[in-house]
Structure formats: structure tokens, C-alpha cells
Design a protein around this motif. Structure first.
Motif, mmCIF file in Angstrom:
data_model
loop_
_atom_site.group_PDB
_atom_site.id
_atom_site.type_symbol
_atom_site.label_atom_id
_atom_site.label_comp_id
_atom_site.label_asym_id
_atom_site.label_seq_id
_atom_site.Cartn_x
_atom_site.Cartn_y
_atom_site.Cartn_z
ATOM 1 N N TYR A 1 6.841 9.680 -3.378
ATOM 2 C CA TYR A 1 5.992 8.493 -3.310
ATOM 3 C C TYR A 1 6.588 7.439 -4.235
ATOM 4 N N THR B 1 -6.334 -0.773 2.660
ATOM 5 C CA THR B 1 -6.921 -1.776 3.547
ATOM 6 C C THR B 1 -7.613 -1.069 4.709
ATOM 7 N N ARG C 1 0.746 0.744 -8.047
ATOM 8 C CA ARG C 1 -0.612 1.075 -7.639
ATOM 9 C C ARG C 1 -0.730 0.956 -6.125
ATOM 10 N N PHE C 2 -1.651 1.698 -5.558
ATOM 11 C CA PHE C 2 -1.806 1.766 -4.115
ATOM 12 C C PHE C 2 -3.037 0.967 -3.684
ATOM 13 N N ARG C 3 -2.843 0.051 -2.717
ATOM 14 C CA ARG C 3 -3.927 -0.749 -2.172
ATOM 15 C C ARG C 3 -4.302 -0.229 -0.794
ATOM 16 N N SER D 1 -0.172 5.796 6.417
ATOM 17 C CA SER D 1 -1.431 6.053 7.114
ATOM 18 C C SER D 1 -1.736 7.543 7.046
ATOM 19 N N THR E 1 -8.698 -0.741 -4.421
ATOM 20 C CA THR E 1 -7.605 -0.216 -5.236
ATOM 21 C C THR E 1 -8.177 0.871 -6.128
ATOM 22 N N ASP F 1 -11.927 -2.448 1.629
ATOM 23 C CA ASP F 1 -10.611 -2.571 1.012
ATOM 24 C C ASP F 1 -10.772 -2.248 -0.465
ATOM 25 N N ASP G 1 -3.911 2.052 6.356
ATOM 26 C CA ASP G 1 -2.989 1.057 5.797
ATOM 27 C C ASP G 1 -3.024 1.156 4.277
ATOM 28 N N VAL G 2 -2.087 1.920 3.720
ATOM 29 C CA VAL G 2 -2.026 2.131 2.270
ATOM 30 C C VAL G 2 -0.630 1.748 1.792
ATOM 31 N N THR G 3 -0.543 0.782 0.894
ATOM 32 C CA THR G 3 0.763 0.364 0.394
ATOM 33 C C THR G 3 1.494 1.553 -0.219
ATOM 34 N N GLY G 4 2.708 1.765 0.213
ATOM 35 C CA GLY G 4 3.539 2.827 -0.337
ATOM 36 C C GLY G 4 3.310 4.195 0.251
#
Length: 245
Positions: free
Chosen positions: A19, A27, A23-25, A73, A232, A230, A67-70
Motif C-alpha cells: 500500500y 468517496t 492518508r486514505f480518502r 475499490s 477520511t 465521504d 473509490d479509495v485513494t491509494g
């Protein structure tokens, strides 16, 4: 790769980490939550001190995270137990089942999420919101809720998602004795509620040796919610060190 470069890596394997750092955002994170009452003695057997059990309430949850940054799904499911710590109502993460290695690795290493591999699903079946959890090829949980029967206020949704959360972080040393054994606290405060609903709900749990959700049996359905948000994740911090305190 020199020592300083090694220190800057997020995790192994070097050059292809499980990974990314940062930090993971999340959506459009979608929750199906069913709150139920279980047997108090069964719950006390799995809640570690210094957390305390009062009313034996369990939240079975299925979360679709498209939809998760980094991290991409994935879907997650598990049981969250309502507890108290120093008089503060809170949640304790008892077990989490996820279909993403990146989510499992980051949750266990960065925070104190008790994640293991599973196959959860969240979908709409005609007029019903359905959450299921399979472990291997076997069904261990089925949750159903009337689809968007009544609105849930934003305040109620924020209170549900934003409860202080505790997890047990356990990492063995090379001798297989605990090297890290801590109770960690985190809390979600950065969130935007995009929709929230409630409705009639049912939950079935099935016996399984390695996914023992049914060890906390359903005695009464208390409430249910369907939330789109949404958010964090909050950073975890140690509140009790079992090896030192």
C-alpha cells in the motif's frame, strides 16, 4: 537502497509496497449497519480490559468502498461492539473481513484494524438492501433492510460513524511473543454525509470455526441504517500498552 531510503518506504516489499504512504480518502463509502443486542457474557468474553461492557450491543456492518485513494475499490464487513472506556461510550472493532490485500495490510500495520480475508457483498435486490459475508465458500452472515424506507437525520448518521473507536494491535516478535500489544483509539471527524436512511431489518449469522460471528448471537434487532458518506479515517494513537501498563 541506502538506510535513509529504506526508512522512507511505506511497507514491504521494497519497490512494490502492499500500500502507498499517505492518508486514505474514501468517496461514496456506503454502509449497511444493523445494531443488535446479544448475550452479555458472550460479549464480555471477547472485549479486552480496560474496555467495559454495559448494554451488550453489536453492530454488524457491511461497507462498500468503490473509490479509495491509494487502495482502489473493495468491500468490508464485520462486527463492532459498543463499549465504554473511562466512562466514554465507544466502539470496539472485534472482527473485520475484507476482499482487498492492500486494505488488510494497511489496516493491520498502520492502525489496529483486526482484518482478515473474506468475501463481503453489498447490493440492492429489488426493494431490499442486502449485505452478505462469505468466508471461503461458506455463508457466515446475511443482512437485509428495506431500501430507503425512511430518512435518517444527518446528526444521527454523523453520531453513528463518528463514535470513538478502539482496536487491539498485536504484533509478535521473532520469538513469537508479543512485541506490540496495545489498545489504540481513533475517531472519524472529517466526513460529509451524502444520504442516510433507516428501515426494517433482519440479520442471520451462521456457525463457522474461523469466522465465529455467531458466537455473538442475535437476540434483538435494535436499529438499522444505510449511509452514504465521504470521509477520511482518523489517525490511531495508543491509549493502553499491555506490555508496560
Amino acid at each position: 537502497m541506502n538506510i535513509e531510503e529504506v526508512r522512507r518506504q511505506s511497507t514491504t516489499p521494497l519497490g512494490a509496497p502492499a500500500y502507498p504512504s499517505g492518508r486514505f480518502r474514501f468517496t461514496d463509502r456506503e454502509y449497511l449497519n444493523i445494531l443488535y443486542r446479544t448475550d452479555v457474557e458472550a460479549m464480555r468474553r471477547v472485549v479486552p480490559e480496560p474496555l467495559q461492557v454495559t448494554d451488550p450491543l453489536v453492530r454488524f456492518e457491511v461497507m462498500r468502498m468503490p473509490d479509495v485513494t491509494g487502495l482502489g475499490s473493495f468491500t468490508e464487513s464485520g462486527q463492532v461492539l459498543q463499549v465504554e472506556h473511562d466512562g466514554e461510550p465507544a466502539d470496539y472493532l472485534h472482527a473485520m473481513y475484507v476482499d482487498s490485500l492492500a486494505s488488510i495490510a494497511s489496516g493491520r500495520e498502520i492502525s489496529a484494524f483486526p482484518k482478515k480475508m473474506g468475501a463481503p457483498r453489498l447490493y440492492v435486490d429489488t426493494d431490499t438492501l442486502v449485505g452478505t459475508l462469505d468466508y471461503g465458500t461458506l455463508r457466515v452472515a446475511t443482512a437485509t433492510m428495506g431500501y430507503k424506507h425512511a430518512p435518517l437525520s444527518e446528526e444521527e448518521a454523523r453520531a453513528e460513524i463518528g463514535r470513538p473507536t478502539y482496536g487491539l494491535k498485536m504484533l509478535p516478535g521473532y520469538d513469537r511473543r508479543p512485541r506490540v500489544l496495545e489498545l489504540a483509539r481513533s475517531q472519524i471527524t472529517d466526513m460529509t454525509i451524502k444520504g442516510a436512511w433507516t428501515g426494517p431489518a433482519r440479520l442471520q449469522l451462521f456457525e463457522h470455526a474461523l469466522a465465529p460471528l455467531a458466537d455473538l448471537p442475535v437476540r434483538e434487532i435494535v436499529s438499522a441504517s444505510h449511509i452514504l458518506v465521504d470521509l477520511t479515517l482518523g489517525r490511531a494513537s495508543c491509549v493502553f500498552d499491555y506490555l508496560a501498563d
